[in-house]
Design an enzyme around this catalytic site. Structure first.
Site, PDB file in Angstrom:
ATOM      1  N   HIS A   4     -49.746  47.084  63.053  1.00  0.00           N
ATOM      2  CA  HIS A   4     -51.133  46.977  62.604  1.00  0.00           C
ATOM      3  C   HIS A   4     -51.956  45.956  63.393  1.00  0.00           C
ATOM      4  O   HIS A   4     -53.098  46.187  63.747  1.00  0.00           O
ATOM      5  CB  HIS A   4     -51.119  46.595  61.121  1.00  0.00           C
ATOM      6  N   ASP A  54     -47.921  51.571  61.990  1.00  0.00           N
ATOM      7  CA  ASP A  54     -48.774  50.703  61.180  1.00  0.00           C
ATOM      8  C   ASP A  54     -48.393  50.859  59.711  1.00  0.00           C
ATOM      9  O   ASP A  54     -48.590  51.913  59.110  1.00  0.00           O
ATOM     10  CB  ASP A  54     -50.249  51.097  61.406  1.00  0.00           C
ATOM     11  N   SER A  61     -58.788  46.367  61.369  1.00  0.00           N
ATOM     12  CA  SER A  61     -58.359  46.532  59.977  1.00  0.00           C
ATOM     13  C   SER A  61     -59.559  46.731  59.055  1.00  0.00           C
ATOM     14  O   SER A  61     -60.346  47.653  59.255  1.00  0.00           O
ATOM     15  CB  SER A  61     -57.497  45.325  59.601  1.00  0.00           C
TER      16      SER A  61
END
Lengths: 431, 435
Positions: free
Chosen positions: A368, A333, A242
């Site tokens: 994600h 995501d 991330s």
């Protein structure tokens, strides 16, 4: 007194394993064709109870082997050797928005596996089990050493593999919630990489001074690894998830100090102001906050960085990358535009002529939070961005089965990638 | 300092040793893999353990890596060392005290709540010594556990009974086993904790103390009752598991006791000798009368086999095995130098056949195997220090056996013992579950 007898035998092997190791759950000695439910129960550090369960029918020898037999229903179905772990979810009545994470990675995660008669879906705590077993899941292999690092003003933990070394090194960055997440670095050290988990959003220095760290903080972390007597200074990789990807790409391309051997970027993007550092990235996100959507109380961040800019000042010039890059991306995501970014990065690298360095692993219906395997999937959970006090529910995305498969596959491929580039040898398939 | 500079200059990384599983029960097999070696290089794989008694134990094997620079202990052959050939577990069962150690050592774990730690390392070349002086190329630490997660350990201290009860995880109740380990050593829990890890509630009994404090025989009867009456134990499914003196007691009680009625028994290295006087004092006295039969080998190690023979050949010293009413598994070594266990087994079979009970007996007899048949992958002890209870003398007792066949016997018998117990104590239960 009539005591109920049970001759049902339950075994889980290995009973003590690493978090990414598979186990075999075997039930024996039930009547042929017997219907049973296998149940997993875990109480996490925060005190919440998580469970998974599956329905089986014993074969003619009175046996159920979870790695070979199909589940007929429950929290997973079909043949799923590790389903009892990855399909764990909070028990009914739990607080919403939970995400399972272990902070103390020096002790194992304990899971109680039980067998119940019939195909049950609820009320497990009120029923009599036929058999039970306890399984320990460890983040650290025996001999792995955990070393807190504060030199250079860092807030970090170094995990050293067992043995004399020296070992290739790895810088491990997590995402926007901050704090020092050690789980992945501990596992990587268990696989032979001296791994430094780095807190870059909420380190002591930021908490105390209010100052956001800049590129030199990451370069200091690299130097600490490079100069460590147990680390091979010429073989250091960087891994980010991330927001961690943003910093990984920035350093991989622009740092004069860091000479990375390879990089792994999970669920990330190259979109960020190329000038400056973390603070500029955070400001950029703040400026675009109007694009954040909220749908049914769930916050979707991905549009923040869309559309992918054409302005070269707003994305890391991956055409200048000189080391192999592995991108791990889920096509569902909802938090970060990882897929769109991956497509754009590929374009940029093809045009620059260094696309041979790029490997993209795109997983259908994965979200994600692509973490090491067998951890439960959270499609959405409560999220407090670092240095803010606003708690919200972030939508991460992903469909549980596909996401869990992605975690397993991506982890294995990541280890092979790191092994090849940091050790210079291919992994034997034996294990 | 110099070696670090060299490695960073050339950027070479060391080989990788990986062992799966890294944490295992002591009877579980491991796969040792070494990667990233130069191709075709001679290497030595070494194991090292620092015992609770502070001795060092080691084993090693000589290997050659393949074209990919890999050595797989499970698949490749060892060409020298403490074991040779294809031996996945050789680094464990062939361990012995390092050169210069005290004599007559035996390796037994006292604290079963912590694992046995073994360091597996790889060294350059085919070497036979100096492992600790020369740093290895790489190493991995493994844990070997005598207790599975979830097994409960309960200290038992009731009148006349001192022991430890291990209860498997799960709701229970479980079949039970009274564990009568051998003589000497006090309260040894490791076999009980391991058996509990396989689903049997096991009570390890300390019967090494004198008669005055804990009268031996009533202590054993009391222990059996404690087990039977325990809420986590199925009273109709309690067996006995003995070794050496423990087996002698097992056979005696099974045949003669009104209180002890085991559902089945496992007797390792025992015989059907009547424990004279039904007390510790009585047994000691019996031994003393035949002490002149002790022989010494070329190393002055004690061979007690003829003492046993002399006792056993006197009919009044024999237990009437015709009275045995439960299945019995006898496990013995053909090279047992301590007691005439195989002769005993033959005699038992004859006597039981004569009264139509031969079908209850199963005999496992292993060639070149000694007296101390322990759980698998434990090192073999041909002769160790021993204090003779009857004379308080410190001797080195010859147990017998050759390491490789003895280790094979430990591995084979353990599997058969578990299958025997599983069959009698588990499979014979009628399930209360309804279809």
């Amino acid at each position: 007194m009539d005591r109920t007898q049970s001759c049902v035998k339950l075994s889980v092997k290995p009973s003590r394993g690493l978090m990414d190791e598979k186990f075999v759950v075997l039930v024996q000695n039930v009547p042929p064709g017997f219907q049973l439910t296998i149940h997993a129960l875990h109480k996490c550090e925060e005190g919440h109870s998580w469970e998974a369960f599956a329905h089986y029918t014993a074969n003619t020898t009175g046996t159920v082997n979870v790695s070979e037999d199909p589940s007929l229903g429950g929290t997973y179905s079909g043949v799923e050797q590790m389903g009892l772990l990855w399909s764990l979810r909070p028990v009914p009545g739990s607080k919403p928005g939970l995400r399972m994470r272990k902070v103390d990675i020096q002790t194992p995660m304990e899971v109680t596996i039980s067998v119940y008669q019939g195909h049950q879906t609820e009320g497990f705590m009120d029923q009599v089990q036929l058999a039970g077993a306890v399984v320990e899941r460890w983040y650290m292999a025996p001999g792995v050493r955990r070393v807190p690092i504060t030199e250079g003003g860092l807030t970090a933990t170094l995990f050293l593999p067992s043995g004399p070394g020296p070992f290739p090194g790895l810088l491990d960055l997590w995402g926007g919630e901050g704090k020092l997440v050690e789980s992945r670095a501990a596992l990587l050290a268990s696989h032979g990489f001296a791994s430094l988990a780095l807190d870059y959003l909420t380190p002591k220095i930021t908490i105390e001074t209010g100052k956001i760290v800049d590129n030199s903080y990451f370069e200091t972390a690299y130097r600490v690894l490079e100069q460590h007597p147990k680390v091979v200074g010429s073989r250091i990789a960087m891994m980010g998830l991330s927001l961690g990807t943003s910093m990984t790409l920035k350093m991989a391309v622009y740092s004069q100090v860091m000479k990375l051997r390879c990089a792994v970027c999970i669920s990330g993007t190259h979109v960020q102001p190329i000038d400056g550092s973390l603070e500029e990235m955070l400001n950029f996100c703040r400026e675009n906050a109007g694009k954040i959507r909220v749908n049914e109380n769930q916050t979707i961040f991905r549009d923040l960085l869309l559309p992918i800019p054409t302005d070269p000042a707003l994305k890391v010039d991956v055409g200048r990358l000189q080391c192999p890059l592995l991108l791990v991306v889920g096509d569902d995501d909802e938090n970060w535009p990882a897929q769109e970014s991956a497509v754009d990065m590929k374009d940029m690298m093809e045009q620059a002529g260094n696309s041979h360095l790029l490997t993209v692993l795109l997983y259908p219906k994965a979200g994600h939070l692509i973490e090491p395997p067998y951890s439960p999937h959270a499609r959405a959970s409560t999220f407090v961005p670092a240095n803010s006090h606003q708690e919200l529910v972030a939508l991460w995305g992903g469909e549980t089965v596909a996401h869990s498969r992605a975690q397993e596959d991506a982890w294995r491929k990541t280890l092979v990638f790191l092994r090849e580039h940091l050790y210079g040898c291919t992994m034997t398939v034996e294990h | 300092m110099i070696s670090r500079q060299l490695s960073t200059m050339s950027g070479t990384v060391p080989p990788i040793v990986s062992v799966v599983p890294s944490r295992a029960l002591v009877d579980e097999k491991i796969k040792v893999l070494v990667e990233n070696l130069p191709p075709g290089s001679p290497v030595t794989l070494h194991s090292l353990h620092h015992s609770e008694d502070r001795d060092y134990w080691e084993a090693y094997g000589h290997y050659v890596s393949d074209h990919r620079g890999t050595v797989s202990v499970a698949k490749d052959l060892s060409f020298g060392g403490t074991y040779t050939g294809k031996e996945a577990m050789g680094l464990l069962w062939s361990m012995r005290p390092v050169p210069g150690s005290r004599k007559g050592l035996r390796l037994r774990k006292r604290d079963v709540c912590s694992p046995m730690l073994v360091n597996i390392s790889v060294h350059s070349g085919h070497i036979a010594e100096g492992f600790r002086q020369q740093p290895p190329l790489a190493s991995a630490l493994i844990e070997r556990w005598y207790m599975a997660p979830g097994v409960q350990r309960i200290s038992i201290k009731e009148t006349g009974v001192r022991g430890t009860l291990f209860i498997p995880p799960g709701p229970g109740p479980f079949p039970g086993l009274l564990d009568l380990w051998g003589d000497g050593g006090g309260l040894l829990e490791y076999r009980s904790s391991l058996i509990a890890s396989h689903g049997f509630a096991s009570l390890a009994l300390d019967y090494s103390s004198s008669d005055d404090q804990y009268p031996l025989f009533s202590s054993i009867e009391a222990a059996f009752s404690i087990l039977k009456d325990h809420p986590q134990v199925i009273p109709e499914r309690v067996g006995i598991y003995g070794l050496s003196l423990g087996s002698i007691l097992t056979i005696f009680f099974t045949a003669e006791s009104a209180v002890i009625k085991p559902f089945c028994c496992v007797c390792i290295s025992g015989s059907h000798i009547y424990p004279s006087g039904k007390s510790r004092k009585g047994m000691n006295h019996l031994l003393l009368t035949k002490l002149n039969k002790v022989r010494l080998d070329e190393n002055n190690h004690h061979i007690w086999r003829d003492v046993g023979r002399a006792i056993f050949h006197t009919p009044s010293n024999q237990v009437d095995v015709g009275k045995v009413n439960c299945p019995m598994l006898l496990v013995n070594g053909l090279d047992d130098q301590n007691w005439p266990t195989v002769e005993s087994a033959e005699d038992m079979a004859e006597k039981m056949n004569a009264v139509g009970k031969g079908h209850l007996l199963t005999r496992l007899e292993y060639p070149d195997t000694g007296h101390l048949i322990e759980p698998p992958f434990s090192p073999h002890f041909r002769a160790t220090n021993f204090i003779v209870e009857a004379t308080k003398e410190k001797v080195i007792m010859l147990w017998g056996g050759q390491t490789k066949p003895h280790s094979d016997a430990q591995e084979d018998s353990w599997r058969k013992i578990l299958a025997f117990l599983q069959h009698h104590l588990y499979s014979s239960l009628t399930p209360k579950v309804k279809l």
